[in-house]
Motif scaffolding. Structure first.
Motif, PDB file in Angstrom:
ATOM      1  N   ILE A 122       0.834  -1.217   0.000  1.00  0.00           N
ATOM      2  CA  ILE A 122       0.000   0.000   0.000  1.00  0.00           C
ATOM      3  C   ILE A 122       0.866   1.263   0.000  1.00  0.00           C
ATOM      4  N   ILE A 123       2.010   1.202   0.661  1.00  0.00           N
ATOM      5  CA  ILE A 123       2.934   2.343   0.694  1.00  0.00           C
ATOM      6  C   ILE A 123       3.584   2.524  -0.674  1.00  0.00           C
ATOM      7  N   VAL A 124       4.019   1.419  -1.254  1.00  0.00           N
ATOM      8  CA  VAL A 124       4.656   1.477  -2.580  1.00  0.00           C
ATOM      9  C   VAL A 124       3.675   2.019  -3.610  1.00  0.00           C
ATOM     10  N   ASP A 125       2.458   1.503  -3.609  1.00  0.00           N
ATOM     11  CA  ASP A 125       1.456   1.941  -4.571  1.00  0.00           C
ATOM     12  C   ASP A 125       1.140   3.428  -4.414  1.00  0.00           C
ATOM     13  N   ALA A 126       0.983   3.872  -3.176  1.00  0.00           N
ATOM     14  CA  ALA A 126       0.701   5.291  -2.928  1.00  0.00           C
ATOM     15  C   ALA A 126       1.858   6.170  -3.405  1.00  0.00           C
ATOM     16  N   TYR A 127       3.082   5.743  -3.150  1.00  0.00           N
ATOM     17  CA  TYR A 127       4.264   6.490  -3.579  1.00  0.00           C
ATOM     18  C   TYR A 127       4.311   6.593  -5.104  1.00  0.00           C
ATOM     19  N   LEU A 128       4.149   5.463  -5.794  1.00  0.00           N
ATOM     20  CA  LEU A 128       4.214   5.462  -7.257  1.00  0.00           C
ATOM     21  C   LEU A 128       3.122   6.331  -7.863  1.00  0.00           C
ATOM     22  N   THR A 129       1.934   6.293  -7.269  1.00  0.00           N
ATOM     23  CA  THR A 129       0.818   7.115  -7.751  1.00  0.00           C
ATOM     24  C   THR A 129       1.087   8.593  -7.500  1.00  0.00           C
ATOM     25  N   GLU A 130       1.448   8.926  -6.280  1.00  0.00           N
ATOM     26  CA  GLU A 130       1.682  10.329  -5.909  1.00  0.00           C
ATOM     27  C   GLU A 130       2.806  10.958  -6.726  1.00  0.00           C
ATOM     28  N   MET A 131       3.853  10.200  -7.002  1.00  0.00           N
ATOM     29  CA  MET A 131       5.005  10.724  -7.731  1.00  0.00           C
ATOM     30  C   MET A 131       4.856  10.613  -9.248  1.00  0.00           C
ATOM     31  N   GLY A 132       3.758  10.026  -9.712  1.00  0.00           N
ATOM     32  CA  GLY A 132       3.521   9.911 -11.145  1.00  0.00           C
ATOM     33  C   GLY A 132       4.475   8.978 -11.859  1.00  0.00           C
ATOM     34  N   LEU A 133       4.844   7.885 -11.214  1.00  0.00           N
ATOM     35  CA  LEU A 133       5.837   6.976 -11.776  1.00  0.00           C
ATOM     36  C   LEU A 133       5.245   5.722 -12.415  1.00  0.00           C
ATOM     37  N   LYS A 134       3.952   5.551 -12.326  1.00  0.00           N
ATOM     38  CA  LYS A 134       3.350   4.287 -12.783  1.00  0.00           C
ATOM     39  C   LYS A 134       3.419   4.060 -14.286  1.00  0.00           C
ATOM     40  N   ASN A 135       3.379   5.076 -15.089  1.00  0.00           N
ATOM     41  CA  ASN A 135       3.348   4.913 -16.546  1.00  0.00           C
ATOM     42  C   ASN A 135       4.641   5.362 -17.215  1.00  0.00           C
ATOM     43  N   THR A 136       5.751   5.066 -16.581  1.00  0.00           N
ATOM     44  CA  THR A 136       7.046   5.490 -17.112  1.00  0.00           C
ATOM     45  C   THR A 136       7.717   4.429 -17.968  1.00  0.00           C
ATOM     46  N   GLY A 137       7.160   3.209 -17.989  1.00  0.00           N
ATOM     47  CA  GLY A 137       7.810   2.104 -18.689  1.00  0.00           C
ATOM     48  C   GLY A 137       8.730   1.306 -17.794  1.00  0.00           C
ATOM     49  N   VAL A 138       8.976   1.801 -16.598  1.00  0.00           N
ATOM     50  CA  VAL A 138       9.798   1.102 -15.619  1.00  0.00           C
ATOM     51  C   VAL A 138       8.951   0.013 -14.973  1.00  0.00           C
ATOM     52  N   VAL A 139       9.546  -1.164 -14.776  1.00  0.00           N
ATOM     53  CA  VAL A 139       8.876  -2.261 -14.084  1.00  0.00           C
ATOM     54  C   VAL A 139       9.218  -2.142 -12.597  1.00  0.00           C
ATOM     55  N   PHE A 140       8.191  -2.154 -11.762  1.00  0.00           N
ATOM     56  CA  PHE A 140       8.387  -2.035 -10.319  1.00  0.00           C
ATOM     57  C   PHE A 140       8.118  -3.371  -9.649  1.00  0.00           C
ATOM     58  N   VAL A 141       9.057  -3.781  -8.799  1.00  0.00           N
ATOM     59  CA  VAL A 141       8.894  -5.015  -8.024  1.00  0.00           C
ATOM     60  C   VAL A 141       9.234  -4.729  -6.568  1.00  0.00           C
ATOM     61  N   ARG A 142       8.692  -5.562  -5.699  1.00  0.00           N
ATOM     62  CA  ARG A 142       8.907  -5.418  -4.261  1.00  0.00           C
ATOM     63  C   ARG A 142       9.782  -6.557  -3.780  1.00  0.00           C
ATOM     64  N   ASP A 143      10.861  -6.232  -3.114  1.00  0.00           N
ATOM     65  CA  ASP A 143      11.816  -7.214  -2.603  1.00  0.00           C
ATOM     66  C   ASP A 143      11.641  -7.308  -1.087  1.00  0.00           C
TER      67      ASP A 143
END
Length: 125
Positions: free
Chosen positions: A52-73
């Motif tokens: 939920i923190i990662v998703d909120a961060y990516l949304t707030e910072m506008g990073l979701k549609n950059t073409g970068v693949v995001f994974v959680r380790d």
């Protein structure tokens, strides 16, 4: 190890919502996907924060549609495996899994030329 027939290079970077420099760093890395003649895959590895923190961060910072693949380790394996001590840590691999460069500082859009130089130097070896 990494092998990928669809990309010439893999860029792996670590990030966290608490890292003030990670947002611009990820935006800069996403430029590789559009400006380079070489094909890059960019994977941003979160250092185990709750989804939920990662998703909120990516949304707030506008990073979701950059073409970068995001994974959680969850275990923070990537950061530990490269003996990470700064944020972000960025590794560039060939599509055969060879480490080309390990960068321990945040990158700006001006630093993208440095990455491209590292890649071109590697190709000429």
């Amino acid at each position: 190890s990494f092998t990928n027939e669809n990309a010439d290079y893999l860029v792996v970077t670590t990030f966290a919502s608490w890292c003030p420099l990670c947002t611009e760093h990820i935006r800069s890395l996403s430029q590789l996907l559009s400006i380079s003649s070489e094909k890059f895959s960019v994977v941003a590895v979160n250092r185990g924060e709750e989804p939920i923190i990662v998703d909120a961060y990516l949304t707030e910072m506008g990073l979701k549609n950059t073409g970068v693949v995001f994974v959680r380790d969850v275990e923070d394996f990537v950061f530990k495996s490269v003996s990470g001590f700064s944020m972000p840590e960025t590794m560039i691999y060939s599509n055969k899994g060879v480490l080309i460069s390990h960068i321990r500082t945040p990158l700006t859009s001006q630093d993208i030329a440095m990455i491209l130089d590292d890649v071109r130097n590697f190709k000429s070896q």
